[in-house]
Design an enzyme around this catalytic site. Structure first.
Site, mmCIF file in Angstrom:
data_model
loop_
_atom_site.group_PDB
_atom_site.id
_atom_site.type_symbol
_atom_site.label_atom_id
_atom_site.label_comp_id
_atom_site.label_asym_id
_atom_site.label_seq_id
_atom_site.Cartn_x
_atom_site.Cartn_y
_atom_site.Cartn_z
ATOM 1 N N ASP A 13 9.208 5.388 0.145
ATOM 2 C CA ASP A 13 9.645 4.385 1.246
ATOM 3 C C ASP A 13 11.255 4.504 1.221
ATOM 4 O OD1 ASP A 13 7.065 3.877 1.633
ATOM 5 O OD2 ASP A 13 7.144 1.654 0.781
ATOM 6 N N SER A 173 -0.029 1.465 -6.870
ATOM 7 C CA SER A 173 1.181 1.027 -6.620
ATOM 8 C C SER A 173 1.872 0.082 -7.777
ATOM 9 C CB SER A 173 1.398 0.295 -5.079
ATOM 10 O OG SER A 173 2.496 -0.429 -5.139
HETATM 11 N N1 ARG Z 1 2.037 -9.819 -5.699
HETATM 12 C C1 ARG Z 1 3.175 -9.667 -6.768
HETATM 13 C C2 ARG Z 1 4.346 -10.684 -6.222
HETATM 14 O O1 ARG Z 1 4.553 -10.762 -5.301
HETATM 15 C C3 ARG Z 1 3.644 -8.291 -7.090
HETATM 16 C C4 ARG Z 1 3.832 -7.119 -6.167
HETATM 17 C C5 ARG Z 1 4.185 -6.020 -6.881
HETATM 18 N N2 ARG Z 1 4.242 -4.707 -6.277
HETATM 19 C C6 ARG Z 1 3.333 -3.633 -6.490
HETATM 20 N N3 ARG Z 1 3.731 -2.477 -5.902
HETATM 21 N N4 ARG Z 1 2.738 -3.750 -7.471
HETATM 22 O O2 ARG Z 1 5.053 -10.867 -7.140
#
Ligand code: ARG
Length: 397
Positions: A13, A173
């Site tokens: 990205d 991810s």
């Molecule tokens: N949902 C979590 C937060 O908002 C983590 C998101 C992390 N991103 C990832 N690509 N795993 O803190």
């Protein structure tokens, strides 16, 4: 000359954002910033190499110690947990944005660019800090603005000569920092899909953990973890040491349904061994030194702190107000906590503090200091209103 400062991870990205900034957004100078908050060293290297290949002016900012000291340990003091998720990605974002602001001021940037999509929380966290600290700069979010699919993005990358690492084929991810790993994507999004072993990197499966208990003693000074088994350690070193011990014992796997800021419910998997253990130990010490009312009140303060931290409102005045209380209560959170690590669990097995609000003499069954006969009158009035209520009901039936 127009300069854009791109918060750069080296992933797809943010890499495709480089030619986009030049060709579609009209910037002649792209400055990339990678902030080291404890992600794998090879990720930093990949970012540096790709930045070089794409001809940007690149900065790597080492923020590991600051992150450990000011962010992770602040989270320990506040028992920082959102819906069972020991806050990790969320607390790193403000620091990353802050470092990008510092670079922008240094290089004379006109705008920021970041790779957040429109579905997640990170756009809020990063932009809040940028807008607070550098309100005069524009913020561009091409991933959110363009709405490209993964396939379109890869095609664009190929056409523009953007190096694509194998990580693109990976289904997961992953966001990683010193405090935690967050793993999402692929089938993990299905709430009833059991996480495969391969997503975990810091922890063994509890069933493969040793059959005997590992005992560890953690020392705290005013709410801050300072030693492990009597050895004094700096913040980042201490976190790594606990990660290793906890990970070997299968501790720190967290699987939650998380309510994102937008209201989306998302299934999230985390690996955060040190956070789980240090928060558990910290709570045990608070329970020894704080009064019952302090503990009850602090629970609500901690919860509000965690909500603000989750939303990335790192400079919210309420957060600072709450921290004044949190710091004050933590002045007495000094002492040691002993934990037993065993097959996925960390159990507190002892705690001691010079500030303990505990008297063996008063609590003991054998003590004569406390004249029990003085209790008779107090016990008689206990529950007086409730007893009246029942008496009135009886008389009216
Ligand atoms: N949902 C979590 C937060 O908002 C983590 C998101 C992390 N991103 C990832 N690509 N795993 O803190």
């Amino acid at each position: 000359m127009k300069t854009v400062v791109l918060v750069y991870s080296g992933g797809l990205d943010t890499s495709v954002a480089i030619p986009m900034m030049r060709e579609d957004y009209g910037f002649d100078r792209v400055v990339t910033v990678t902030v080291d908050v404890g992600q794998p060293a090879e990720d930093i290297k990949v970012a540096e190499d790709k930045a070089k290949a794409l001809g940007t002016e690149h900065y790597t900012v080492d923020a590991k110690e600051e992150f450990a000291r000011e962010y992770c340990f602040r989270a320990v003091k506040a028992n920082g947990d959102y819906q069972g998720y020991p806050l990790s990605t969320s607390i790193a974002r403000p620091l990353i944005a802050e470092k990008a602001v510092e670079v922008a001021k240094k290089v004379g940037g006109d705008a920021f660019c970041h790779g957040c999509t429109g579905k997640g929380n990170d756009q809020f966290r990063i932009e809040f800090v940028m807008r607070t600290l550098a309100p005069e700069l524009d913020i561009l979010a091409p991933m959110r603005e363009r709405n490209l699919t993964r396939t379109e993005e890869i095609e664009y990358a190929k056409a523009k000569g953007v190096p694509i690492s194998q990580s693109v084929d990976k289904i997961w991810s992953i966001d990683e920092n010193l405090w935690g790993r967050s793993i999402e994507g692929g089938r993990l999004e299905e709430p009833d899909y059991s996480p495969p072993e391969e997503i975990f990197q810091w922890t063994v499966s509890p069933e493969d953990a040793p059959d005997q208990v590992t005992e560890v003693t953690i020392g705290f000074q005013s709410g801050i973890p300072v030693s492990v088994d009597g050895h004094k350690m700096g913040p980042a070193e201490l976190i790594r040491c606990i990660h290793k011990m906890a990970g070997e014992n299968g501790i720190g796997r967290v699987d939650v349904m998380e309510d994102r800021m937008l209201g989306l419910k998302v299934r999230e998997n985390y690996e955060c061994p040190a956070a789980v253990i240090l928060i558990e130990a910290h709570k045990a010490l608070e329970a020894l030194v704080s009064t019952r009312k302090e503990i009850a009140f602090k629970n609500t303060v901690d919860q509000t702190w965690a909500d603000l931290a989750y939303e990335g409102l790192w400079y919210d005045p309420l957060k600072e107000d709450l921290e004044a209380f949190i710091d004050r209560v933590n002045e007495r959170v000094t002492g040691e906590v002993i934990l037993h690590l065993y097959k996925g669990n960390a159990t507190v097995s002892g705690r001691r503090s010079p500030y303990a609000l505990y008297s063996e003499d008063l609590a003991s069954f054998d003590s004569k200091t406390f004249d029990q006969s003085e209790m008779t009158g107090m016990v008689k009035v206990h529950g007086m209103q409730a007893r009246m209520y029942h008496a009135v009901r009886r008389s009216q039936s």
